[in-house]
Design a protein around this motif. Structure first.
Motif, PDB file in Angstrom:
ATOM      1  N   ARG A 285       0.826  -1.210   0.000  1.00  9.45           N
ATOM      2  CA  ARG A 285       0.000   0.000   0.000  1.00  9.45           C
ATOM      3  C   ARG A 285       0.854   1.252   0.000  1.00  9.45           C
ATOM      4  O   ARG A 285       0.552   2.235  -0.670  1.00  9.45           O
ATOM      5  CB  ARG A 285      -0.937  -0.007   1.209  1.00  9.45           C
ATOM      6  N   SER A 286       1.944   1.222   0.758  1.00  5.86           N
ATOM      7  CA  SER A 286       2.823   2.393   0.812  1.00  5.86           C
ATOM      8  C   SER A 286       3.501   2.630  -0.527  1.00  5.86           C
ATOM      9  O   SER A 286       3.611   3.777  -0.986  1.00  5.86           O
ATOM     10  CB  SER A 286       3.882   2.187   1.907  1.00  5.86           C
ATOM     11  N   ALA A 287       3.935   1.561  -1.185  1.00 10.63           N
ATOM     12  CA  ALA A 287       4.649   1.719  -2.456  1.00 10.63           C
ATOM     13  C   ALA A 287       3.720   2.129  -3.580  1.00 10.63           C
ATOM     14  O   ALA A 287       4.138   2.796  -4.535  1.00 10.63           O
ATOM     15  CB  ALA A 287       5.359   0.417  -2.812  1.00 10.63           C
ATOM     16  N   THR A 288       2.461   1.749  -3.514  1.00 11.54           N
ATOM     17  CA  THR A 288       1.510   2.073  -4.588  1.00 11.54           C
ATOM     18  C   THR A 288       0.560   3.172  -4.154  1.00 11.54           C
ATOM     19  O   THR A 288      -0.629   3.150  -4.475  1.00 11.54           O
ATOM     20  CB  THR A 288       0.725   0.804  -4.976  1.00 11.54           C
ATOM     21  N   ARG A 289       1.092   4.160  -3.428  1.00 15.14           N
ATOM     22  CA  ARG A 289       0.261   5.233  -2.884  1.00 15.14           C
ATOM     23  C   ARG A 289      -0.269   6.174  -3.963  1.00 15.14           C
ATOM     24  O   ARG A 289      -1.188   6.956  -3.723  1.00 15.14           O
ATOM     25  CB  ARG A 289       1.058   6.041  -1.863  1.00 15.14           C
ATOM     26  N   CYS A 290       0.334   6.162  -5.156  1.00 14.83           N
ATOM     27  CA  CYS A 290      -0.151   7.011  -6.249  1.00 14.83           C
ATOM     28  C   CYS A 290      -0.832   6.129  -7.289  1.00 14.83           C
ATOM     29  O   CYS A 290      -0.740   4.904  -7.255  1.00 14.83           O
ATOM     30  CB  CYS A 290       1.003   7.799  -6.870  1.00 14.83           C
ATOM     31  N   ASP A 291      -1.499   6.752  -8.228  1.00 19.68           N
ATOM     32  CA  ASP A 291      -2.226   6.041  -9.271  1.00 19.68           C
ATOM     33  C   ASP A 291      -1.257   5.679 -10.392  1.00 19.68           C
ATOM     34  O   ASP A 291      -0.780   6.548 -11.122  1.00 19.68           O
ATOM     35  CB  ASP A 291      -3.367   6.913  -9.785  1.00 19.68           C
ATOM     36  N   LEU A 292      -0.966   4.375 -10.557  1.00 15.29           N
ATOM     37  CA  LEU A 292      -0.025   3.957 -11.588  1.00 15.29           C
ATOM     38  C   LEU A 292      -0.652   3.901 -12.971  1.00 15.29           C
ATOM     39  O   LEU A 292       0.061   3.965 -13.978  1.00 15.29           O
ATOM     40  CB  LEU A 292       0.562   2.578 -11.238  1.00 15.29           C
ATOM     41  N   GLY A 293      -1.962   3.776 -13.040  1.00 14.85           N
ATOM     42  CA  GLY A 293      -2.607   3.728 -14.338  1.00 14.85           C
ATOM     43  C   GLY A 293      -2.413   2.384 -15.036  1.00 14.85           C
ATOM     44  O   GLY A 293      -1.938   1.405 -14.460  1.00 14.85           O
ATOM     45  N   ARG A 294      -2.761   2.363 -16.323  1.00 18.82           N
ATOM     46  CA  ARG A 294      -2.745   1.109 -17.102  1.00 18.82           C
ATOM     47  C   ARG A 294      -1.328   0.638 -17.433  1.00 18.82           C
ATOM     48  O   ARG A 294      -0.987  -0.532 -17.285  1.00 18.82           O
ATOM     49  CB  ARG A 294      -3.557   1.319 -18.392  1.00 18.82           C
TER      50      ARG A 294
END
Length: 893
Positions: free
Chosen positions: A650-659
């Motif tokens: 959750r901490s590493a993917t805190r932003c929207d990575l998109g497709r």
């Protein structure tokens, strides 16, 4: 207690700080004319040719009256105090001490009254307060002597001539109601009301009051409370003589308490006869026709009081000089110096900071509520070693705060702690003031740099002149020719090199992102193209693409084979080993530079740019990669459980990575998406997410670095660091630089005022919290949370069918904040509306006031205003984080 309620209490406390600071001089300096030293005021004219009309001597019995009529012709003598205003002066005498009422009455003008002694020293002034809404009245207890009255107008001569009448009347002295003795087993109470004809306050001219007296046979801790459902009570307690209403001096006063308009005084009083003035913040002409109140007095059980917790801020650690725009940690120690009996069971404490901002003090940050189990008697907790004591401890619940000062100059910070009982009632409050200076940029001693083969010294020092106000002056001097004028481009590069030297290289191994990175690996060269987000992301994508191919995962995907989680974990672990080797090489080059600087070498511009790019590469690619690799090791060794691993994801993917965050497309893009979403491949998700989210902040960090050292407008340096020109944003601003909106508001059933924003196309946007409390303090600005255009706001319940708002989804809404709605309740019952845009500027509509007699449920609109169109910040940038520094409330703040 709910977090929203805690935030509301912080905002109320912040407002109370301002109200207290502004009220103390007014209350302490006011008093009866018999006890007040007149203040000489320079008159507009010397008055030599202005006749003073002698009204004679006022009789000694109540009802005695002196009366005269007059006319402001617009050609009379000038007022002593109001330019371009007619004035007539009257003199009267009183041979006995008593209460005198002076009225200036006019049906054609807005009268204004100045009250003076015989030497023309101003004693008091008032605009309204009389029987008519615009008539002026002063009512005071006067000693025997001669006095002057100047009868003038508020509007001056522009309204034309008008007739008026002046009366001087002796009224019955307002004797206090004797409540009797106050003892531990006998509480005292009384009810009363304020009207336009009530006695005026001794301390607050023009405010209706009632007086009470009580006897305190023995010294005790006394609690006095004044409550009113519709008024705004103000309490003043003072010793009195023979139960008279002439109060020689107050011993305590209070306006608001616990975020309400009610008043409370609680303190130890020695044995004496005391008077209580129960007055109101509102002038008599702004009161309801009849406003009821309740007064209660009781003796506090001091032993029980001592058993209550007494939390205090014991120490605060914040630099005396900070840089505008920098997040500044606020460390503190808070301890319980009282008992540990929280009434109502469990309680909690809330620590927060308040600082200056446009429109008045505003909360900066606050901690999570801290439960009562932490606050046993004698307990003390600190957030860093600098604030620790021999008996304090560090606990996870007590964390440092963070503040950002937006502009340079002298400033201050207030750090406070509020203690609540188990029912959410405030039982304690304590704060700590800290004065500091906010600088426009960092300072440093002279350092040597090299640009185009020439050596320069660069220093950044505070402007100590009176006009400096925290400005930092940066000076570039040629070593070979100190008197030479330096070209602008050379200056910018020299300042940049000096900034890298002092702000990055010095202490580079102590930077938080580098904590725990080892330099012990076998060095391996790293190919670094630049420090911009595009260059960094491209470098990572190339490296990961090669790793996917070497691992066989790409080939397996082409064959549509199932993936081996072990192979994915091996890939991540190998990426960490390579990152560690690259860091060892980069760290060795930094150490070599530092050694050379210690030997007196000059840092060249090219070396500085290289260090900057290397640091961006380490912090945004190497550090997240090594964290993902460490996750593989920890999971293999069973050091981390499933919950801790998911927290890392959750901490590493805190932003929207998109497709397709790495821009692969095709088979490689499909493979990347599959590995990021597969629950068995968490280390890969941490790797890609950690790097991608970190890289998104690189451009903002680079721009902030340039701005911080004073070269933020350098196009050459922006290009060097890979900061892409914001062409699209400039074009959008040129076409549509502002957004048009109206502030809309309505009265709801519980007395609160609900408000929102109506865009020019009819869209209604409501902030998360958007109510002005029914008991909002008068003349205190309250602020909503950010008005954000992200489509997440529901239309108001029970909206009038006559208003045809469009659904939010019909408008292009991008999640950017526009600003906050600001409101304040005025003393006359009206509500003023405004808007604070994202730059901190307050925009006032031409039609900004809600009437005092609002129709319930009906939406009122302000006139159209324009606010700047918000910038399009990337998710997860520092700009997003800065917006989160501001506190909020459950209603308004």
């Amino acid at each position: 207690m709910k977090p929203e309620t805690a935030r509301a209490r912080v905002l109320a406390a912040a407002g109370a700080i301002v109200a207290l600071l502004s009220a103390i001089p007014a209350l302490a300096g006011a008093g009866a004319a018999s006890a007040q030293a007149p203040v000489p005021v320079q008159a507009a004219q010397d008055g030599a040719n202005c006749e003073t009309v002698d009204l004679g001597t006022l009789g000694s019995t109540p009802g005695s009256e002196l009366r005269a009529g007059g006319r402001w012709t617009t050609e009379d003598c000038d007022s002593r105090f109001r330019s371009n205003s007619d004035a007539h002066t009257y003199r009267f005498e009183t041979t006995t001490t008593g209460r005198i009422r002076i009225d200036v009455i006019s049906s054609e003008a807005d009268s204004f009254l100045y009250f003076l002694d015989e030497e023309e020293n101003r004693i008091a002034e008032i605009d309204d307060g009389g029987a008519g809404r615009l008539d002026a009245r002063i009512e005071r207890e006067l000693q025997a002597g001669a006095y002057l009255v100047e009868a003038t107008t508020t509007a001056g001569r522009v309204r034309g001539p008008a007739d008026f009448e002046i009366t001087v009347t002796r009224v019955a002295t307002c004797e206090p109601q004797n409540l009797g003795p106050l003892t531990p087993d006998k509480e005292l109470s009384a009810t009363g009301f304020w009207t336009a004809e009530s006695c005026q306050s001794v301390f607050l001219t023009g405010h209706p009051s009632q007086y009470f007296a009580f006897i305190l046979p023995q010294g005790a801790r006394v609690r006095v409370e004044l409550k009113s459902e519709t008024g705004d009570p103000v309490l003043i307690v003072a010793p009195i003589v023979a139960l008279r209403s002439v109060v020689p001096g107050q011993v305590a006063h209070n306006d608001d308490v616990d975020g309400t308009r009610n008043s409370r005084i609680e303190q130890y009083l020695p044995p004496d006869v005391y008077g209580v003035e129960a007055t109101t913040y509102r002038h008599r002409d702004l009161q309801n026709p009849l406003t009821e109140f309740t007064l209660s007095l009781s003796i506090v059980d001091e032993e029980a009081h001592r058993r209550l917790p007494l939390l205090k801020i014991e120490e605060v650690d914040i630099p005396s000089e900070v840089v505008a725009g920098d997040p500044v940690p606020v460390h503190y120690r808070v301890g319980n110096l009282g008992g540990d009996s929280f009434p109502g069971g469990e309680g909690e404490a809330l620590v927060y900071t308040v600082g200056p901002s446009r429109g008045g003090p505003r909360p900066f940050d606050q901690a999570r509520p801290m439960p009562s189990r932490l606050w046993q008697a004698g307990a003390s907790h600190h957030t860093n070693e600098e604030t620790s004591s021999a008996t304090s401890t560090s606990v996870p619940e007590v964390q440092p705060l963070s503040v950002v000062f937006p502009s340079h100059g002298p400033s201050w910070l207030f750090t406070g702690v509020i203690t609540y009982d188990g029912n959410g009632n405030e039982i304690g409050f304590y704060g700590y003031w800290h004065d500091l200076t906010v600088l426009s940029g960092p300072t440093h001693d002279p350092v040597r740099v090299e640009v185009d083969g020439a050596v320069y010294t660069v220093s950044a020092q505070i402007d100590r002149s009176a006009e400096g106000q925290g400005v930092v002056l940066t000076t570039v001097t040629s070593v070979d020719n100190p008197e030479a004028e330096i070209a602008e481009g050379i200056q910018e590069r020299a300042i940049y090199a000096a900034g890298v030297h002092t702000q990055l290289l010095d202490g580079i191994f102590d930077r938080p992102a580098l904590a725990g990175l080892s330099r012990a690996s076998e060095p391996a060269e790293a190919a670094i193209a630049g420090s911009g987000s595009s260059s960094l992301l491209a470098a990572f994508a190339d490296r990961l693409s090669s790793a996917l191919s070497e691992s066989g995962l790409e080939q397996a995907a082409a064959r549509r084979e199932a993936f081996n989680p072990q192979a994915v974990a091996d890939l991540v672990f190998a990426a960490g080993e390579l990152a560690s080797a690259e860091y060892a090489s980069i760290a060795a080059s930094w150490q070599a530079l530092l050694d050379g600087l210690d030997d007196g070498q000059a840092l060249s511009f090219e070396q500085a740019a290289g260090v900057h790019a290397q640091l961006a590469y380490v912090e945004n690619i190497i550090a997240p990669t090594m964290q993902a690799s460490a996750l593989v090791s920890a999971s293999r060794n069973a050091v981390l459980g499933p919950e801790q691993i998911q927290a890392a994801v959750r901490s590493a993917t805190r932003c929207d990575l998109g497709r397709d965050p790495l821009g692969y497309g095709g088979l490689l893009g499909d493979l990347d998406e599959e590995l990021r979403s597969g629950p068995a491949f968490t280390s890969y998700a941490v790797l890609v997410g950690g790097v991608y989210c970190s890289v998104q902040q690189a451009d903002a960090a680079n721009a902030r670095f340039l701005e911080r050292i004073g070269v933020g407008d350098s196009a050459e340096l922006e290009a060097l660091l890979g900061i892409e020109p914001r062409v699209s944003l400039e074009i959008e601003q040129a076409e549509d630089p502002v957004i048009q909106l109206r502030v809309v508001a309505r009265l709801v059933e519980d007395g609160r005022v609900e408000h929102g924003v109506e865009l020019n196309d009819g869209t209604l946007v409501l902030p998360t919290r958007h109510f002005l409390p029914a008991n909002a303090q008068v003349n205190i600005w309250y602020s909503s949370l950010d008005v954000e255009l992200d489509g997440s706001f529901a239309l108001s319940e029970a909206a009038s069918p006559a208003i045809s708002w469009h659904p939010v989804q019909e408008v292009e809404l991008d999640g950017s904040p526009l600003g906050q709605i600001i409101t304040r309740r005025l003393a006359d019952g009206r509500v003023e509306l405004g808007f604070r845009n994202v730059d901190g500027d307050v925009v006032s509509p031409d039609f900004a006031y809600l009437p005092a007699d609002l129709d319930e449920g009906v939406w009122y609109r302000s006139s159209l205003i324009e606010v700047p169109k918000p910038p399009e910040d990337e998710p997860g940038t520092e700009a997003d984080g800065a917006a989160d520094q501001v506190g909020d409330s459950d209603e308004n703040g």
